[in-house]
Design an enzyme around this catalytic site. Sequence first.
Site, PDB file in Angstrom:
ATOM      1  N   GLY A  45      -6.010  -1.450  -5.605  1.00 54.58           N
ATOM      2  CA  GLY A  45      -6.910  -1.098  -4.504  1.00 54.58           C
ATOM      3  C   GLY A  45      -8.287  -0.672  -4.982  1.00 54.58           C
ATOM      4  O   GLY A  45      -9.310  -1.059  -4.410  1.00 54.58           O
ATOM      5  N   CYS A  46      -8.314   0.103  -6.045  1.00 54.97           N
ATOM      6  CA  CYS A  46      -9.592   0.591  -6.571  1.00 54.97           C
ATOM      7  C   CYS A  46     -10.414  -0.546  -7.165  1.00 54.97           C
ATOM      8  O   CYS A  46     -11.638  -0.574  -7.019  1.00 54.97           O
ATOM      9  CB  CYS A  46      -9.344   1.681  -7.616  1.00 54.97           C
ATOM     10  SG  CYS A  46      -8.496   3.110  -6.920  1.00 54.97           S
ATOM     11  N   THR A  47      -9.751  -1.493  -7.798  1.00 56.67           N
ATOM     12  CA  THR A  47     -10.444  -2.646  -8.358  1.00 56.67           C
ATOM     13  C   THR A  47     -11.019  -3.505  -7.238  1.00 56.67           C
ATOM     14  O   THR A  47     -12.184  -3.900  -7.275  1.00 56.67           O
ATOM     15  CB  THR A  47      -9.490  -3.474  -9.245  1.00 56.67           C
ATOM     16  OG1 THR A  47      -9.027  -2.623 -10.303  1.00 56.67           O
ATOM     17  CG2 THR A  47     -10.187  -4.682  -9.829  1.00 56.67           C
ATOM     18  N   ALA A  50     -14.075  -1.721  -5.748  1.00 55.19           N
ATOM     19  CA  ALA A  50     -15.244  -1.749  -6.634  1.00 55.19           C
ATOM     20  C   ALA A  50     -15.860  -3.146  -6.698  1.00 55.19           C
ATOM     21  O   ALA A  50     -17.090  -3.296  -6.697  1.00 55.19           O
ATOM     22  CB  ALA A  50     -14.857  -1.275  -8.029  1.00 55.19           C
TER      23      ALA A  50
END
Length: 155
Positions: A45-47, A50
């Site tokens: 999710g964070c990738t 970003a």
Amino acid sequence: MSELSEGMQAPAFTLPRDGGGDVSLSEFGGKKVVLYFYPKDDTSGCTTEAIAFTALKQDFAEADTVVIGMSPDPVKKHDKFRDKHSLDVILAADEDKSTLEAYGVWQEKSMYGKKYMGVERTTLLIDRDGKIVRIWPKVKVPGHAEDVLAAAKAL
């Protein structure tokens, strides 16, 4: 934990950032700032989040808006994350979690019945005067960067 609301002054911070040096909210006075909080570098999710903000970087720049991502990961981890995924947003490292706490995003979470402390994925839009104009709590990543861009353009 702080409870921030729209219309409040965004808490000041100066933190180490990817690539070395520091980033301070105050250095962007006169610009709009998107400050997004995420749990951990190089997770799915964070990738995705970003990469989405990076893909829209030029559009944010045209809207006179700077994008800063913040997590408790150290700068070295941010650098690897940035390089691995060709990220082009500022990544601030809040290892002692003081800024995460000031923004109220360091919270008790629960997974598979276990409670732990972690970052609640949250995004803020801060106006040219440093006031919080929009808060997106418990962010769902798909389409989120586009929603934030639309709000930045409208501001």
